[in-house]
Motif scaffolding. Sequence first.
Motif, PDB file in Angstrom:
ATOM      1  N   ALA A 167       0.969  -1.215  -0.051  1.00 52.43           N
ATOM      2  CA  ALA A 167      -0.121   0.248   0.007  1.00 52.43           C
ATOM      3  C   ALA A 167       0.763   1.327   0.186  1.00 52.43           C
ATOM      4  O   ALA A 167       0.689   2.206  -0.815  1.00 52.43           O
ATOM      5  N   GLN A 168       1.843   1.124   0.830  1.00 56.75           N
ATOM      6  CA  GLN A 168       2.866   2.449   0.935  1.00 56.75           C
ATOM      7  C   GLN A 168       3.539   2.528  -0.369  1.00 56.75           C
ATOM      8  O   GLN A 168       3.534   3.564  -0.976  1.00 56.75           O
ATOM      9  N   MET A 169       3.955   1.212  -1.291  1.00 54.77           N
ATOM     10  CA  MET A 169       4.573   1.366  -2.408  1.00 54.77           C
ATOM     11  C   MET A 169       3.750   1.881  -3.278  1.00 54.77           C
ATOM     12  O   MET A 169       4.158   2.676  -4.394  1.00 54.77           O
ATOM     13  N   LYS A 170       2.254   1.451  -3.452  1.00 55.39           N
ATOM     14  CA  LYS A 170       1.266   1.915  -4.423  1.00 55.39           C
ATOM     15  C   LYS A 170       1.092   3.446  -4.376  1.00 55.39           C
ATOM     16  O   LYS A 170       1.088   4.258  -5.260  1.00 55.39           O
ATOM     17  N   LYS A 171       0.786   3.819  -2.891  1.00 54.28           N
ATOM     18  CA  LYS A 171       0.788   5.093  -2.498  1.00 54.28           C
ATOM     19  C   LYS A 171       2.043   6.169  -3.121  1.00 54.28           C
ATOM     20  O   LYS A 171       2.024   7.163  -3.903  1.00 54.28           O
ATOM     21  N   ARG A 172       3.409   5.566  -3.019  1.00 57.84           N
ATOM     22  CA  ARG A 172       4.618   6.037  -3.521  1.00 57.84           C
ATOM     23  C   ARG A 172       4.375   6.169  -5.005  1.00 57.84           C
ATOM     24  O   ARG A 172       4.989   7.281  -5.609  1.00 57.84           O
ATOM     25  N   GLU A 173       4.218   4.990  -5.442  1.00 55.67           N
ATOM     26  CA  GLU A 173       4.109   4.774  -7.092  1.00 55.67           C
ATOM     27  C   GLU A 173       3.058   5.631  -7.657  1.00 55.67           C
ATOM     28  O   GLU A 173       3.299   6.359  -8.780  1.00 55.67           O
ATOM     29  N   ASP A 174       1.945   5.862  -7.070  1.00 57.75           N
ATOM     30  CA  ASP A 174       0.956   6.640  -7.551  1.00 57.75           C
ATOM     31  C   ASP A 174       1.490   8.380  -7.338  1.00 57.75           C
ATOM     32  O   ASP A 174       1.313   9.159  -8.443  1.00 57.75           O
ATOM     33  N   ALA A 175       2.209   8.573  -6.286  1.00 61.07           N
ATOM     34  CA  ALA A 175       3.052   9.996  -6.131  1.00 61.07           C
ATOM     35  C   ALA A 175       3.865  10.139  -7.300  1.00 61.07           C
ATOM     36  O   ALA A 175       3.912  11.422  -7.728  1.00 61.07           O
ATOM     37  N   ILE A 176       4.852   8.982  -7.345  1.00 62.42           N
ATOM     38  CA  ILE A 176       5.824   9.364  -8.659  1.00 62.42           C
ATOM     39  C   ILE A 176       5.225   9.333  -9.732  1.00 62.42           C
ATOM     40  O   ILE A 176       5.552  10.093 -10.479  1.00 62.42           O
ATOM     41  N   THR A 177       4.162   8.633 -10.050  1.00 58.48           N
ATOM     42  CA  THR A 177       3.598   8.568 -11.381  1.00 58.48           C
ATOM     43  C   THR A 177       2.850   9.984 -11.552  1.00 58.48           C
ATOM     44  O   THR A 177       3.152  10.571 -12.665  1.00 58.48           O
ATOM     45  N   LYS A 178       2.145  10.649 -10.586  1.00 57.45           N
ATOM     46  CA  LYS A 178       1.769  11.721 -10.671  1.00 57.45           C
ATOM     47  C   LYS A 178       2.661  12.863 -11.021  1.00 57.45           C
ATOM     48  O   LYS A 178       2.463  13.638 -11.899  1.00 57.45           O
ATOM     49  N   GLN A 179       3.756  12.814 -10.324  1.00 59.58           N
ATOM     50  CA  GLN A 179       4.995  13.634 -10.486  1.00 59.58           C
ATOM     51  C   GLN A 179       5.721  13.428 -11.895  1.00 59.58           C
ATOM     52  O   GLN A 179       6.010  14.466 -12.495  1.00 59.58           O
ATOM     53  N   VAL A 180       5.745  12.208 -12.328  1.00 58.23           N
ATOM     54  CA  VAL A 180       6.249  12.004 -13.595  1.00 58.23           C
ATOM     55  C   VAL A 180       5.300  12.730 -14.770  1.00 58.23           C
ATOM     56  O   VAL A 180       5.874  13.347 -15.895  1.00 58.23           O
ATOM     57  N   ARG A 181       3.808  12.367 -14.532  1.00 60.12           N
ATOM     58  CA  ARG A 181       3.142  13.044 -15.401  1.00 60.12           C
ATOM     59  C   ARG A 181       3.063  14.459 -15.408  1.00 60.12           C
ATOM     60  O   ARG A 181       2.891  15.167 -16.515  1.00 60.12           O
ATOM     61  N   TYR A 182       3.423  14.943 -14.340  1.00 55.33           N
ATOM     62  CA  TYR A 182       3.416  16.363 -14.294  1.00 55.33           C
ATOM     63  C   TYR A 182       4.921  16.927 -14.958  1.00 55.33           C
ATOM     64  O   TYR A 182       4.600  17.787 -15.561  1.00 55.33           O
ATOM     65  N   LEU A 183       6.051  16.166 -14.570  1.00 57.36           N
ATOM     66  CA  LEU A 183       7.222  16.474 -15.519  1.00 57.36           C
ATOM     67  C   LEU A 183       7.007  16.305 -16.860  1.00 57.36           C
ATOM     68  O   LEU A 183       7.538  17.329 -17.724  1.00 57.36           O
ATOM     69  N   GLU A 184       6.169  15.263 -17.273  1.00 58.28           N
ATOM     70  CA  GLU A 184       6.096  15.045 -18.794  1.00 58.28           C
ATOM     71  C   GLU A 184       5.525  16.211 -19.453  1.00 58.28           C
ATOM     72  O   GLU A 184       5.692  16.693 -20.505  1.00 58.28           O
ATOM     73  N   LYS A 185       4.517  16.797 -18.677  1.00 57.17           N
ATOM     74  CA  LYS A 185       3.645  17.865 -19.155  1.00 57.17           C
ATOM     75  C   LYS A 185       4.704  18.961 -19.277  1.00 57.17           C
ATOM     76  O   LYS A 185       4.552  20.078 -20.051  1.00 57.17           O
ATOM     77  N   GLN A 186       5.389  19.226 -18.076  1.00 59.32           N
ATOM     78  CA  GLN A 186       6.412  20.344 -18.154  1.00 59.32           C
ATOM     79  C   GLN A 186       7.161  20.365 -19.339  1.00 59.32           C
ATOM     80  O   GLN A 186       7.647  21.436 -19.773  1.00 59.32           O
ATOM     81  N   VAL A 187       7.823  19.077 -19.511  1.00 64.22           N
ATOM     82  CA  VAL A 187       8.716  18.775 -20.659  1.00 64.22           C
ATOM     83  C   VAL A 187       8.142  19.246 -22.007  1.00 64.22           C
ATOM     84  O   VAL A 187       8.720  20.025 -23.036  1.00 64.22           O
ATOM     85  N   GLN A 188       6.873  18.727 -22.295  1.00 58.06           N
ATOM     86  CA  GLN A 188       6.028  18.943 -23.463  1.00 58.06           C
ATOM     87  C   GLN A 188       5.751  20.594 -23.600  1.00 58.06           C
ATOM     88  O   GLN A 188       5.950  21.084 -24.534  1.00 58.06           O
ATOM     89  N   GLU A 189       5.467  21.322 -22.537  1.00 61.73           N
ATOM     90  CA  GLU A 189       5.338  22.501 -22.530  1.00 61.73           C
ATOM     91  C   GLU A 189       6.492  23.387 -22.822  1.00 61.73           C
ATOM     92  O   GLU A 189       6.511  24.169 -23.810  1.00 61.73           O
ATOM     93  N   VAL A 190       7.636  22.922 -22.026  1.00 68.25           N
ATOM     94  CA  VAL A 190       8.824  23.693 -22.377  1.00 68.25           C
ATOM     95  C   VAL A 190       9.264  23.261 -23.830  1.00 68.25           C
ATOM     96  O   VAL A 190       9.777  24.206 -24.835  1.00 68.25           O
ATOM     97  N   SER A 191       8.968  22.244 -24.367  1.00 68.34           N
ATOM     98  CA  SER A 191       9.610  21.892 -25.834  1.00 68.34           C
ATOM     99  C   SER A 191       8.674  22.566 -26.823  1.00 68.34           C
ATOM    100  O   SER A 191       9.196  23.035 -27.689  1.00 68.34           O
TER     101      SER A 191
END
Length: 380
Positions: A167-191
């Motif tokens: 559950a902690q890993m899932k929560k962590r993964e969800d947080a990381i995934t959310k962060q990755v998706r945010y970073l991907e959006k930032q990379v796309q926006e900068v690109s």
Amino acid sequence: MHRRNPSTPIRRTPLKSRHDFSGNENSSAFLPSHYHTPTRPSNYRTSSGQGPASPMIACSNHTLNSISYNGRNRLKFKPYLLMGVAFVGLLVFGRAFVNITAASRLKRELAEAQELHAKNSRALNAAKSTSVNLEQRAAISERENMQMKDRLDLQIKQKESELKKKAQMKKREDAITKQVRYLEKQVQEVSRREAIERFGSGPHFVEFSVIFADMEDHELPSKFKVEMAPLDLMPHSVLLFLEMVEKRLWDETAFVHHADHIISATPTVYHNGESKREEFEKAGLSHVAFQEYTEEYSHDPYTLGFSGRPGGPDFYVSTMNNREMHGPGGQLDADLVEEADPCFAKVVEGFDVVDKIYQKDSEAPLDIHVVGIITARIVE
């Protein structure tokens, strides 16, 4: 000796004189009546031949007669006596037989009782042994149950701990995934911003000049043009490829026969086989930052996509619909199966050239460079 019947009364004869023992009178008159024998007077005489015998002699005679009579009576009653003795013997024998039979029965009953006691003792010992075994088994079973309970409790705790960790890993993964998706959006926006700033808002086109191995020296290179994907859909992949072309990293590379469903372009010098991957790496343009993908711009025929994980610098031209093979989950050997190859451009001119490249590549042996990319330029 003859004895008087106790029931017979004693008859006494009156005496003339207490001391009269002479004359013809009965000398035994003073004796009891059962000693008197009137019908048989004594004919014995004295030794002088005078007078009757003395009373003592008469008495002796009477005693002898009485003894003879009693002897005859004894002989007369002897069979009855024998019968009595026999009867008593039979009684004694019967009693003895009864006693012997009873003793034998008692002995047999005693033996049976002893045997029954022995059986009961054996059964009791067996029952005690069984009881001890059952108690031991019960104790062993109780210990095993306690051990099993302890193991189950431990497994439950471990399972709960694992579930908690998951559950902690899932929560962590969800947080990381959310962060990755945010970073991907930032990379796309900068690109997107950089692409607009450097190459305009689009649309953007790139023209490839290619030569074939069997071309004559006077023949001009063949050309085909591709249109880049809209910056709103694939900004990062479009910017990466435009920068590669701008730095002329694809000049003097080659198309090689790779598979029947695609035409693969590789950063290898077509006329000597040297690799140009190091140039891509030095420029910081060797691959995409993430597997950018959208269903709105997918792998249809004559589209271009980056190959590999992460994608780049190699790219390919699809000769058929590759949405399933190169879309999400299509590359089973990838670390993240859910990812897809970035699709960033499509052929808009020179379809016959692309078909010829596919034909020549199909006729050539594997990894034989039969088609060279002379130049790749950004055009209007």
